[in-house]
Design an enzyme around this catalytic site. Sequence first.
Site, PDB file in Angstrom:
ATOM      1  CD  GLU A 289      -3.245  -0.231   2.015  1.00 25.85           C
ATOM      2  OE1 GLU A 289      -4.306  -0.952   2.114  1.00 25.85           O
ATOM      3  OE2 GLU A 289      -2.875   0.271   3.103  1.00 25.85           O
ATOM      4  CG  HIS A 310       8.145 -29.207  -0.119  1.00 27.17           C
ATOM      5  ND1 HIS A 310       8.622 -30.396  -0.492  1.00 27.17           N
ATOM      6  CD2 HIS A 310       8.772 -28.639   0.937  1.00 27.17           C
ATOM      7  CE1 HIS A 310       9.665 -30.549   0.586  1.00 27.17           C
ATOM      8  NE2 HIS A 310       9.855 -29.557   1.310  1.00 27.17           N
ATOM      9  CE  LYS A 424     -12.333   0.798   0.896  1.00 29.74           C
ATOM     10  NZ  LYS A 424     -11.747   1.621   1.837  1.00 29.74           N
TER      11      LYS A 424
END
Length: 449
Positions: A289, A310, A424
């Site tokens: 951010e 792995h 949003k």
Amino acid sequence: MKNLRLELNKAAQFLADGTMEAWAPKVKAAQAALENGTCPGNDFLGWLHLPSAFPASLMEDLKQTAAQLRELCDVIVVAGIGGSYLGARAVIEALGNSFGWLMAESHRPVMLFAGNNIGEDYLAELCDYLKGRRFGVINVSKSGTTTETALAFRLLRRLCEEERGLDVARKVIVAVTDAHRGAARTQADQEGYKSFIIPDNVGGRFSVLTPVGLLPIACAGYDIDALMQGAADMEKATGSDVPYEENPAERYAALRNALYAAGKKIEILVNFQPKLHYMNEWWKQLYGESEGKDGKGIFPAAVDFTTDLHSMGQWIQEGERTIFETVVSVETSAHTLRVPHDDANLDGLNFLEGKRVDEVNKMAELGTQVAHVDGGVPNIRIVLPRLDAYGLGQLIYFFERACGISGILLGVNPFNQPGVEAYKKNMFALLDKPGYEAESKAIRERLAR
Ligand code: PA5
């Protein structure tokens, strides 16, 4: 107390001679801009001297509130997302017993987290679990309007009032929010909830050392004084008066920017301790951010080793050579567990007999370092003497300080996050939130195309 240690040589060797020295003047200028408040986003620098200037009365209030919640609750749900969530979870998981949630521990409440997703199953199953239990809620939201958190809190508050009664609910719901603005503040004031303030000048991802992180951490039973002391000691160790050669935050910031300039566009934060998983998550938000804007920024990724060797090991060893890794290594583990002898030795592991499991882990770490460096992956190591509150306080402040410097070096405002609003707006439009009528039509048309 020992400070964390930075080992840079296995990364700096990928750069031309003199590169690190060449960054010194720019780094010192970035530090001065932070200290003098002349950098972009300078209204969000409240975190810079928070550890050394934290009010003793606030610390006391936090500890007392935590003690009261612990007395009244067996389970505490922390509702919050992003910067209002990850730091607390990172510290609580790093300091806790890996299986603590399975054990009845009379002195510690079970700590759960909500408001960090919109999973209906998650929330329904959480509510089912809480029914009939003595639970409380810490509602953490700086804006007080974040949908994920507000939605979870609406459900939790209703359940708490139903299960525990209005009077007790008012004692076991605590708000951590803005001093004046937002629904969480209004609600806390109306209902008479105990509340704590998130300072105006501290952004979400830099807020773990405010009540945002400190209250849940204290509720979980961990030493917030030691956490703050570690941070305060690191504040000193990374100050602008500390020479560049000795300043870990300055050198880490310089090195990652130098690697970025040399084409290393992805940084992988690595741990070799499962308890550090959420520390990785916190770090991803802090750097992602802060730096990912204006078409720039190192992509922060994270892996848990040896688990992810792995799954991601192949890519890291031989994929596109645009990555470097930063390993958080814990020098001494808290327990001692030795590999036992086995007469049959069917697994062929008797050569490890008597060795500590941590020694096996450390050799995996060193073996991985050499393999990755050979494969063209610069390797930075941050060595924590031990996984305790003091060390985590150091680590948190170290990363915050380095992040501020690093963002300024990159030429961005490290303290804003304009990009997180985009989804949003669309979500509200799709949910027909009043005021979003125009966007609602436009986004439906775009989805239909
Ligand atoms: O760092 C940030 O600003 C964000 O991640 C916020 O912390 C997150 O969106 C939660 O916001 P709020 O605390 O306002 O609910």
